[in-house]
Write a protein that holds these residues in place. Sequence first.
Motif, mmCIF file in Angstrom:
data_model
loop_
_atom_site.group_PDB
_atom_site.id
_atom_site.type_symbol
_atom_site.label_atom_id
_atom_site.label_comp_id
_atom_site.label_asym_id
_atom_site.label_seq_id
_atom_site.Cartn_x
_atom_site.Cartn_y
_atom_site.Cartn_z
ATOM 1 N N ASP A 139 0.835 -1.218 0.000
ATOM 2 C CA ASP A 139 0.000 0.000 0.000
ATOM 3 C C ASP A 139 0.862 1.256 0.000
ATOM 4 O OD1 ASP A 139 -2.262 -1.521 -0.100
ATOM 5 O OD2 ASP A 139 -2.786 -1.304 2.016
ATOM 6 N N LEU A 140 1.999 1.209 0.698
ATOM 7 C CA LEU A 140 2.904 2.374 0.712
ATOM 8 C C LEU A 140 3.381 2.686 -0.704
ATOM 9 C CD1 LEU A 140 4.523 4.498 2.345
ATOM 10 C CD2 LEU A 140 6.380 2.818 2.455
ATOM 11 N N SER A 141 3.750 1.644 -1.442
ATOM 12 C CA SER A 141 4.265 1.927 -2.782
ATOM 13 C C SER A 141 3.142 2.423 -3.694
ATOM 14 C CB SER A 141 5.027 0.727 -3.353
ATOM 15 O OG SER A 141 4.167 -0.149 -3.964
ATOM 16 N N ARG A 142 1.924 1.941 -3.467
ATOM 17 C CA ARG A 142 0.766 2.443 -4.240
ATOM 18 C C ARG A 142 0.522 3.938 -3.924
ATOM 19 N NH1 ARG A 142 -1.684 3.157 -8.197
ATOM 20 N NH2 ARG A 142 -3.937 3.330 -8.253
ATOM 21 N N MET A 143 0.628 4.299 -2.643
ATOM 22 C CA MET A 143 0.400 5.692 -2.232
ATOM 23 C C MET A 143 1.459 6.615 -2.843
ATOM 24 S SD MET A 143 -0.656 4.951 1.737
ATOM 25 C CE MET A 143 -2.110 3.928 2.074
ATOM 26 N N ARG A 144 2.688 6.126 -2.857
ATOM 27 C CA ARG A 144 3.776 6.903 -3.448
ATOM 28 C C ARG A 144 3.520 7.097 -4.951
ATOM 29 N NH1 ARG A 144 8.925 6.506 -5.566
ATOM 30 N NH2 ARG A 144 10.573 7.606 -4.445
ATOM 31 N N GLU A 145 3.087 6.011 -5.589
ATOM 32 C CA GLU A 145 2.793 6.059 -7.029
ATOM 33 C C GLU A 145 1.664 7.073 -7.318
ATOM 34 O OE1 GLU A 145 2.068 2.407 -10.147
ATOM 35 O OE2 GLU A 145 0.892 2.395 -8.339
ATOM 36 N N ILE A 146 0.623 7.057 -6.487
ATOM 37 C CA ILE A 146 -0.503 7.992 -6.693
ATOM 38 C C ILE A 146 -0.040 9.431 -6.461
ATOM 39 C CG2 ILE A 146 -2.812 8.678 -5.915
ATOM 40 C CD1 ILE A 146 -3.291 5.741 -5.105
ATOM 41 N N THR A 147 0.896 9.616 -5.522
ATOM 42 C CA THR A 147 1.415 10.962 -5.253
ATOM 43 C C THR A 147 2.094 11.515 -6.512
ATOM 44 O OG1 THR A 147 1.735 10.360 -2.927
ATOM 45 C CG2 THR A 147 2.897 12.319 -3.711
ATOM 46 N N PHE A 148 2.906 10.684 -7.167
ATOM 47 C CA PHE A 148 3.583 11.125 -8.399
ATOM 48 C C PHE A 148 2.576 11.328 -9.538
ATOM 49 C CE2 PHE A 148 7.392 10.005 -6.156
ATOM 50 C CZ PHE A 148 8.391 10.760 -6.740
ATOM 51 N N GLN A 149 1.598 10.418 -9.623
ATOM 52 C CA GLN A 149 0.555 10.536 -10.667
ATOM 53 C C GLN A 149 -0.226 11.838 -10.473
ATOM 54 O OE1 GLN A 149 -2.404 7.434 -10.338
ATOM 55 N NE2 GLN A 149 -3.499 8.085 -12.187
ATOM 56 N N SER A 150 -0.576 12.141 -9.218
ATOM 57 C CA SER A 150 -1.331 13.371 -8.920
ATOM 58 C C SER A 150 -0.499 14.596 -9.293
ATOM 59 C CB SER A 150 -1.700 13.426 -7.431
ATOM 60 O OG SER A 150 -2.449 12.289 -7.082
ATOM 61 N N ASN A 151 0.804 14.499 -9.075
ATOM 62 C CA ASN A 151 1.676 15.625 -9.426
ATOM 63 C C ASN A 151 1.631 15.902 -10.929
ATOM 64 O OD1 ASN A 151 3.647 17.648 -8.852
ATOM 65 N ND2 ASN A 151 5.213 16.286 -9.694
ATOM 66 N N ASP A 152 1.658 14.849 -11.725
ATOM 67 C CA ASP A 152 1.602 15.032 -13.189
ATOM 68 C C ASP A 152 0.295 15.719 -13.575
ATOM 69 O OD1 ASP A 152 4.016 13.806 -13.467
ATOM 70 O OD2 ASP A 152 3.197 11.840 -13.979
ATOM 71 N N ILE A 153 -0.814 15.222 -13.003
ATOM 72 C CA ILE A 153 -2.136 15.747 -13.363
ATOM 73 C C ILE A 153 -2.258 17.212 -12.913
ATOM 74 C CG2 ILE A 153 -4.632 15.503 -12.943
ATOM 75 C CD1 ILE A 153 -3.932 12.456 -12.275
ATOM 76 N N LEU A 154 -1.860 17.466 -11.671
ATOM 77 C CA LEU A 154 -2.102 18.804 -11.100
ATOM 78 C C LEU A 154 -1.090 19.841 -11.568
ATOM 79 C CD1 LEU A 154 -3.223 17.799 -7.497
ATOM 80 C CD2 LEU A 154 -4.636 18.376 -9.474
ATOM 81 N N SER A 155 0.162 19.427 -11.814
ATOM 82 C CA SER A 155 1.143 20.396 -12.338
ATOM 83 C C SER A 155 0.643 20.951 -13.664
ATOM 84 C CB SER A 155 2.508 19.743 -12.555
ATOM 85 O OG SER A 155 3.067 19.406 -11.332
ATOM 86 N N THR A 156 0.102 20.068 -14.503
ATOM 87 C CA THR A 156 -0.434 20.503 -15.797
ATOM 88 C C THR A 156 -1.644 21.411 -15.593
ATOM 89 O OG1 THR A 156 0.278 18.399 -16.707
ATOM 90 C CG2 THR A 156 -1.299 19.651 -18.022
ATOM 91 N N LEU A 157 -2.572 20.961 -14.739
ATOM 92 C CA LEU A 157 -3.787 21.745 -14.488
ATOM 93 C C LEU A 157 -3.433 23.168 -14.033
ATOM 94 C CD1 LEU A 157 -6.991 21.690 -13.966
ATOM 95 C CD2 LEU A 157 -6.380 21.225 -11.601
#
Length: 237
Positions: free
Chosen positions: A147-165
């Motif tokens: 679950d920790l690695s999934r949370m880390r992965e979502i953190t990076f994914q969210s960064n891609d989405i939100l940096s663009t937004l």
Amino acid sequence: MRKMIELYRGKTKTLYSTDEPDVLVLEFRDDISALDGKRVDQLNRKGFINNKLNYFIMSKLQKAGVQTQIKELYSHDSTLVKNLKMVPLEFVLRNRAAGSLVKRLGIKEGTPLSPPVFDLFFKNDGKHDPMVNSSYCKTFGWVSEHDLSRMREITFQSNDILSTLFSERGLILVDFKLEFGIFQNEVILGDEFSPDSARLWDQKTLNKMDKDLYRQNQVGLIEAYEEVANRLGVNLN
Ligand code: TMP
């Protein structure tokens, strides 16, 4: 859905039960805090603005494939959310040097960080949210390795989405903090995303448009949060 009893009062938000055990009301209060809750003030309209901003940003993440806790807006300053079992960790991602990274390493504020820097903190105001790593999570049983690695992965994914937004609206996403929980055995993004939990700078002027205005005793915080909402197209009426 009926709002029932207060379950948890945090520094700026309150959780209430509802007549459905899996659903809570997340209320954004007008409180603002710094120094691990030692400094607290009230700013008129902040709860309302952050509720709307959080709902907008979480909806964008949800549409882009990130599972979040939000269900629907409940009132002007509250949202219906899934009742997660929260993990006591803060997941921070930094695209530019600011805040505690600047203090810790002496790097100039604003220095671009590529790839972004990932930090993990244990949620404990009494100990000033100390920095930890995956080894601590395993030893103290805060979260499984998977679950920790999934949370880390979502953190990076969210960064891609939100940096663009944000960049499309003339804002730099300098850094942000996420918190996660588990719902029906799945990792879900919880807590909030707002200018309280992220650093946002104007692309042209590099003016701060986030909680650093409060941390640094500057004026105009509500106006800055409203400007963020306006640029994103969030309806504040
Ligand atoms: P920091 O530079 O103080 O470590 O903060 C990094 C980012 O995380 C910044 O956007 C503020 C956010 N943050 C919170 O929202 N709550 C916290 O308790 C901490 C430590 C950081």
